[in-house]
Design a protein around this motif. Structure first.
Motif, PDB file in Angstrom:
ATOM      1  N   GLU A 134       0.847  -1.212   0.000  1.00 14.39           N
ATOM      2  CA  GLU A 134       0.000   0.000   0.000  1.00 14.39           C
ATOM      3  C   GLU A 134       0.877   1.255   0.000  1.00 14.39           C
ATOM      4  O   GLU A 134       0.585   2.227  -0.716  1.00 14.39           O
ATOM      5  CB  GLU A 134      -0.895   0.025   1.242  1.00 14.39           C
ATOM      6  CG  GLU A 134      -2.148  -0.815   1.149  1.00 14.39           C
ATOM      7  CD  GLU A 134      -2.979  -0.705   2.430  1.00 14.39           C
ATOM      8  OE1 GLU A 134      -3.054   0.398   3.010  1.00 14.39           O
ATOM      9  OE2 GLU A 134      -3.512  -1.737   2.859  1.00 14.39           O
ATOM     10  N   TYR A 135       1.926   1.234   0.821  1.00 11.48           N
ATOM     11  CA  TYR A 135       2.846   2.376   0.854  1.00 11.48           C
ATOM     12  C   TYR A 135       3.532   2.571  -0.499  1.00 11.48           C
ATOM     13  O   TYR A 135       3.812   3.706  -0.905  1.00 11.48           O
ATOM     14  CB  TYR A 135       3.900   2.179   1.946  1.00 11.48           C
ATOM     15  CG  TYR A 135       3.439   2.516   3.347  1.00 11.48           C
ATOM     16  CD1 TYR A 135       2.467   3.480   3.589  1.00 11.48           C
ATOM     17  CD2 TYR A 135       4.010   1.881   4.456  1.00 11.48           C
ATOM     18  CE1 TYR A 135       2.066   3.796   4.877  1.00 11.48           C
ATOM     19  CE2 TYR A 135       3.614   2.188   5.757  1.00 11.48           C
ATOM     20  CZ  TYR A 135       2.640   3.147   5.954  1.00 11.48           C
ATOM     21  OH  TYR A 135       2.250   3.451   7.233  1.00 11.48           O
ATOM     22  N   PHE A 136       3.807   1.472  -1.210  1.00 18.27           N
ATOM     23  CA  PHE A 136       4.412   1.558  -2.539  1.00 18.27           C
ATOM     24  C   PHE A 136       3.459   2.285  -3.492  1.00 18.27           C
ATOM     25  O   PHE A 136       3.894   3.118  -4.303  1.00 18.27           O
ATOM     26  CB  PHE A 136       4.733   0.149  -3.038  1.00 18.27           C
ATOM     27  CG  PHE A 136       5.532   0.085  -4.316  1.00 18.27           C
ATOM     28  CD1 PHE A 136       6.496   1.032  -4.628  1.00 18.27           C
ATOM     29  CD2 PHE A 136       5.332  -0.964  -5.213  1.00 18.27           C
ATOM     30  CE1 PHE A 136       7.245   0.958  -5.801  1.00 18.27           C
ATOM     31  CE2 PHE A 136       6.063  -1.051  -6.385  1.00 18.27           C
ATOM     32  CZ  PHE A 136       7.018  -0.094  -6.686  1.00 18.27           C
ATOM     33  N   GLN A 137       2.183   1.997  -3.394  1.00 14.59           N
ATOM     34  CA  GLN A 137       1.177   2.727  -4.192  1.00 14.59           C
ATOM     35  C   GLN A 137       1.166   4.208  -3.816  1.00 14.59           C
ATOM     36  O   GLN A 137       1.119   5.082  -4.691  1.00 14.59           O
ATOM     37  CB  GLN A 137      -0.216   2.145  -3.958  1.00 14.59           C
ATOM     38  CG  GLN A 137      -0.497   0.824  -4.623  1.00 14.59           C
ATOM     39  CD  GLN A 137      -1.916   0.365  -4.327  1.00 14.59           C
ATOM     40  OE1 GLN A 137      -2.186  -0.179  -3.263  1.00 14.59           O
ATOM     41  NE2 GLN A 137      -2.824   0.585  -5.250  1.00 14.59           N
ATOM     42  N   GLN A 138       1.198   4.468  -2.526  1.00 19.05           N
ATOM     43  CA  GLN A 138       1.204   5.848  -2.037  1.00 19.05           C
ATOM     44  C   GLN A 138       2.450   6.575  -2.527  1.00 19.05           C
ATOM     45  O   GLN A 138       2.370   7.738  -2.975  1.00 19.05           O
ATOM     46  CB  GLN A 138       1.159   5.821  -0.504  1.00 19.05           C
ATOM     47  CG  GLN A 138       0.968   7.157   0.170  1.00 19.05           C
ATOM     48  CD  GLN A 138       1.002   7.000   1.683  1.00 19.05           C
ATOM     49  OE1 GLN A 138       2.050   7.060   2.312  1.00 19.05           O
ATOM     50  NE2 GLN A 138      -0.170   6.770   2.288  1.00 19.05           N
ATOM     51  N   TYR A 139       3.591   5.903  -2.466  1.00 18.78           N
ATOM     52  CA  TYR A 139       4.848   6.462  -2.972  1.00 18.78           C
ATOM     53  C   TYR A 139       4.681   6.864  -4.448  1.00 18.78           C
ATOM     54  O   TYR A 139       5.111   7.949  -4.852  1.00 18.78           O
ATOM     55  CB  TYR A 139       5.980   5.443  -2.818  1.00 18.78           C
ATOM     56  CG  TYR A 139       7.174   5.738  -3.690  1.00 18.78           C
ATOM     57  CD1 TYR A 139       8.207   6.557  -3.236  1.00 18.78           C
ATOM     58  CD2 TYR A 139       7.261   5.239  -4.992  1.00 18.78           C
ATOM     59  CE1 TYR A 139       9.283   6.870  -4.054  1.00 18.78           C
ATOM     60  CE2 TYR A 139       8.329   5.547  -5.815  1.00 18.78           C
ATOM     61  CZ  TYR A 139       9.333   6.361  -5.346  1.00 18.78           C
ATOM     62  OH  TYR A 139      10.395   6.670  -6.156  1.00 18.78           O
ATOM     63  N   GLN A 140       4.066   5.980  -5.241  1.00 20.95           N
ATOM     64  CA  GLN A 140       3.928   6.254  -6.672  1.00 20.95           C
ATOM     65  C   GLN A 140       3.037   7.467  -6.928  1.00 20.95           C
ATOM     66  O   GLN A 140       3.281   8.235  -7.867  1.00 20.95           O
ATOM     67  CB  GLN A 140       3.403   5.017  -7.400  1.00 20.95           C
ATOM     68  CG  GLN A 140       4.437   3.895  -7.439  1.00 20.95           C
ATOM     69  CD  GLN A 140       4.021   2.729  -8.313  1.00 20.95           C
ATOM     70  OE1 GLN A 140       3.517   2.909  -9.420  1.00 20.95           O
ATOM     71  NE2 GLN A 140       4.238   1.516  -7.837  1.00 20.95           N
ATOM     72  N   ARG A 141       2.039   7.658  -6.094  1.00 21.34           N
ATOM     73  CA  ARG A 141       1.209   8.863  -6.228  1.00 21.34           C
ATOM     74  C   ARG A 141       2.031  10.113  -5.923  1.00 21.34           C
ATOM     75  O   ARG A 141       1.918  11.129  -6.615  1.00 21.34           O
ATOM     76  CB  ARG A 141      -0.010   8.777  -5.308  1.00 21.34           C
ATOM     77  CG  ARG A 141      -1.050   7.757  -5.763  1.00 21.34           C
ATOM     78  CD  ARG A 141      -2.370   7.907  -5.016  1.00 21.34           C
ATOM     79  NE  ARG A 141      -2.274   7.563  -3.596  1.00 21.34           N
ATOM     80  CZ  ARG A 141      -2.449   6.341  -3.109  1.00 21.34           C
ATOM     81  NH1 ARG A 141      -2.706   5.326  -3.923  1.00 21.34           N
ATOM     82  NH2 ARG A 141      -2.374   6.120  -1.806  1.00 21.34           N
ATOM     83  N   ARG A 142       2.848  10.026  -4.884  1.00 22.29           N
ATOM     84  CA  ARG A 142       3.718  11.166  -4.536  1.00 22.29           C
ATOM     85  C   ARG A 142       4.718  11.439  -5.654  1.00 22.29           C
ATOM     86  O   ARG A 142       4.986  12.599  -6.006  1.00 22.29           O
ATOM     87  CB  ARG A 142       4.460  10.878  -3.228  1.00 22.29           C
ATOM     88  CG  ARG A 142       3.563  10.817  -1.999  1.00 22.29           C
ATOM     89  CD  ARG A 142       4.331  10.336  -0.778  1.00 22.29           C
ATOM     90  NE  ARG A 142       5.411  11.239  -0.408  1.00 22.29           N
ATOM     91  CZ  ARG A 142       6.376  10.925   0.453  1.00 22.29           C
ATOM     92  NH1 ARG A 142       6.391   9.742   1.036  1.00 22.29           N
ATOM     93  NH2 ARG A 142       7.316  11.809   0.747  1.00 22.29           N
ATOM     94  N   LEU A 143       5.283  10.366  -6.208  1.00 19.00           N
ATOM     95  CA  LEU A 143       6.261  10.511  -7.288  1.00 19.00           C
ATOM     96  C   LEU A 143       5.599  11.119  -8.522  1.00 19.00           C
ATOM     97  O   LEU A 143       6.169  11.997  -9.177  1.00 19.00           O
ATOM     98  CB  LEU A 143       6.853   9.137  -7.629  1.00 19.00           C
ATOM     99  CG  LEU A 143       7.947   9.107  -8.694  1.00 19.00           C
ATOM    100  CD1 LEU A 143       9.212   9.799  -8.189  1.00 19.00           C
ATOM    101  CD2 LEU A 143       8.263   7.667  -9.108  1.00 19.00           C
ATOM    102  N   SER A 144       4.393  10.668  -8.820  1.00 18.09           N
ATOM    103  CA  SER A 144       3.671  11.158  -9.994  1.00 18.09           C
ATOM    104  C   SER A 144       3.383  12.650  -9.893  1.00 18.09           C
ATOM    105  O   SER A 144       3.469  13.389 -10.883  1.00 18.09           O
ATOM    106  CB  SER A 144       2.372  10.371 -10.150  1.00 18.09           C
ATOM    107  OG  SER A 144       1.736  10.703 -11.351  1.00 18.09           O
ATOM    108  N   SER A 145       3.088  13.116  -8.683  1.00 21.12           N
ATOM    109  CA  SER A 145       2.839  14.549  -8.505  1.00 21.12           C
ATOM    110  C   SER A 145       4.124  15.355  -8.651  1.00 21.12           C
ATOM    111  O   SER A 145       4.092  16.545  -8.925  1.00 21.12           O
ATOM    112  CB  SER A 145       2.187  14.817  -7.145  1.00 21.12           C
ATOM    113  OG  SER A 145       3.096  14.556  -6.102  1.00 21.12           O
ATOM    114  N   LEU A 146       5.256  14.670  -8.507  1.00 19.52           N
ATOM    115  CA  LEU A 146       6.556  15.340  -8.617  1.00 19.52           C
ATOM    116  C   LEU A 146       7.047  15.397 -10.059  1.00 19.52           C
ATOM    117  O   LEU A 146       7.495  16.447 -10.528  1.00 19.52           O
ATOM    118  CB  LEU A 146       7.577  14.594  -7.747  1.00 19.52           C
ATOM    119  CG  LEU A 146       8.993  15.160  -7.658  1.00 19.52           C
ATOM    120  CD1 LEU A 146       9.009  16.447  -6.835  1.00 19.52           C
ATOM    121  CD2 LEU A 146       9.940  14.140  -7.037  1.00 19.52           C
ATOM    122  N   ILE A 147       6.936  14.258 -10.775  1.00 21.07           N
ATOM    123  CA  ILE A 147       7.543  14.187 -12.121  1.00 21.07           C
ATOM    124  C   ILE A 147       6.532  13.822 -13.209  1.00 21.07           C
ATOM    125  O   ILE A 147       6.900  13.691 -14.367  1.00 21.07           O
ATOM    126  CB  ILE A 147       8.714  13.179 -12.154  1.00 21.07           C
ATOM    127  CG1 ILE A 147       8.250  11.766 -11.776  1.00 21.07           C
ATOM    128  CG2 ILE A 147       9.856  13.643 -11.259  1.00 21.07           C
ATOM    129  CD1 ILE A 147       9.329  10.688 -11.900  1.00 21.07           C
TER     130      ILE A 147
END
Length: 365
Positions: A134-147
């Motif tokens: 779940e945290y990996f999914q959350q990480y990807q959302r954070r990354l997507s908002s960055l790049i």
């Protein structure tokens, strides 16, 4: 000056919000999932007894302070990061994991966990594997908002992933106490089949979440660690019952990975033969520069294998001549030997290919 800094920070926030950061083409992110063998500090942020944030842990780390790694110094993910020329991944729960640091990847591992949700219940508040995903999914959302979503997916697909699970399902579940709930429910062969069926779901989920290069370590020689020698061995020989558990589990894991690769049509999952890697220095420690592979550097009781490593424990003066740092975990020197096999080991150690081959292939792709 203050108004200039305020303007600068505002512009930086706008750039971040627009996702204008770009990923360097040579960047290879690294993601880590699993237990205490690969946890580099997530449990520091949790109310749990499974932690390594007090001395003498970290005595040989560059800062000479405990970091949450179950090591005298660097652990396996740290040394893999060195080998791939990357910064060390931060624990996902670290407040420092933000902005450009997200491009390096993240470590989601948590000491005490296993394949099963009831593994490690005695440690209370730990990040079970489904939560790590779940945290990996959350990480990807954070990354997507960055790049942005396209570059985010490219970074995740091109990343290296390490997952280390299974040992605690035996040591801290099936064999934790005589007549444990799981040992009453399952014979050992049936328990192993159950673990493999549950692990299949976890690995399939990793693929769904974008992982395309996944190093999967089997269990190490569970019956040979100082804790088990202290509890189960009168002669110093590895405990045969725990060794039998690994002998049943590891070949079925290798078969599972081969089956998954065949279904996908690509070598996504790499089987890491942790038993073979460890047994080299366990059976012949002197050949690797160790004085002993039975006695832990830090601990108390027979083989320094009883209880936790604390400031009150026996502590060896030279960690480089001990294969084991504490009752369960290798020393930094042993971790370096382990990672050298990750890098260049034959198919007996790394199947179907080692990490050097993976990196060379991915560079050409």
């Amino acid at each position: 000056m203050e108004s200039f800094m305020t303007l600068f920070i505002s512009l930086l926030e706008i750039l971040l919000a627009l996702g204008s950061w770009t990923v360097p083409s040579e960047a290879k992110a690294f993601f880590v999932f699993g237990d205490s063998l690969v946890d580099n500090g997530n449990n520091n942020f949790l109310a749990t007894t499974a932690r390594a944030d007090s001395p003498p842990y970290g005595v040989d780390y560059p800062t000479h302070r405990p970091t949450g790694r179950f090591s005298n110094g660097l652990n396996i993910p740290d040394i893999i990061s060195e080998q791939i020329g990357a910064e060390t991944t931060l624990p996902y729960l670290s407040p420092e994991l933000r902005g450009e640091r997200l491009l390096v990847g993240a470590n989601f591992a948590s000491a005490g966990i296993g394949i099963l949700n009831d593994t490690g219940i005695q440690f209370f508040n730990i990040i079970r594997i489904n939560k790590q995903l779940e945290y990996f999914q959350q990480y990807q959302r954070r990354l997507s908002s960055l790049i942005g979503p396209v570059q985010s997916q490219r970074l995740v697909n091109g990343a290296l992933v390490l997952i280390t699970l299974g040992g605690n399902d035996f040591v801290n579940n099936y064999y934790l106490v005589p007549y444990s709930a799981r040992s009453r429910e399952f014979s050992l062969p049936d328990y192993v089949r159950y673990l493999i069926s549950e692990y299949k779901k976890i690995l399939a989920r990793l693929y769904e979440l974008g992982a395309r290069r996944v190093l999967v370590t089997g269990t190490g020689p569970l019956g040979c660690v100082p804790a088990e020698l202290a509890l189960r061995s009168r002669t110093g020989d590895c405990d045969p019952e725990l060794e039998r558990a690994g002998d049943l589990f590891n070949p079925q894991l290798v078969q599972l990975l081969a089956d998954l690769n065949r279904q996908i049509g690509a070598d996504v999952y790499i089987a890491v033969n942790a038993v073979k890697i460890h047994m080299g220095f366990i059976t012949n420690p002197q050949a690797y520069g160790f004085v002993t592979s039975k006695i832990a550097c830090c601990g108390q009781g027979p083989y320094n294998g009883i209880g936790l490593c604390t400031v009150a424990s026996n502590l060896c003066p030279n960690r480089d001549i001990y294969a084991f740092w504490d009752a369960f975990h290798p020393s930094e020197k042993a971790n370096r030997i382990i990672v050298s096999q990750f890098m260049t080991g034959s198919v007996e150690y790394m199947n179907p290919m080692n990490l050097s081959t993976i990196l060379a292939m991915d560079e050409k792709a």
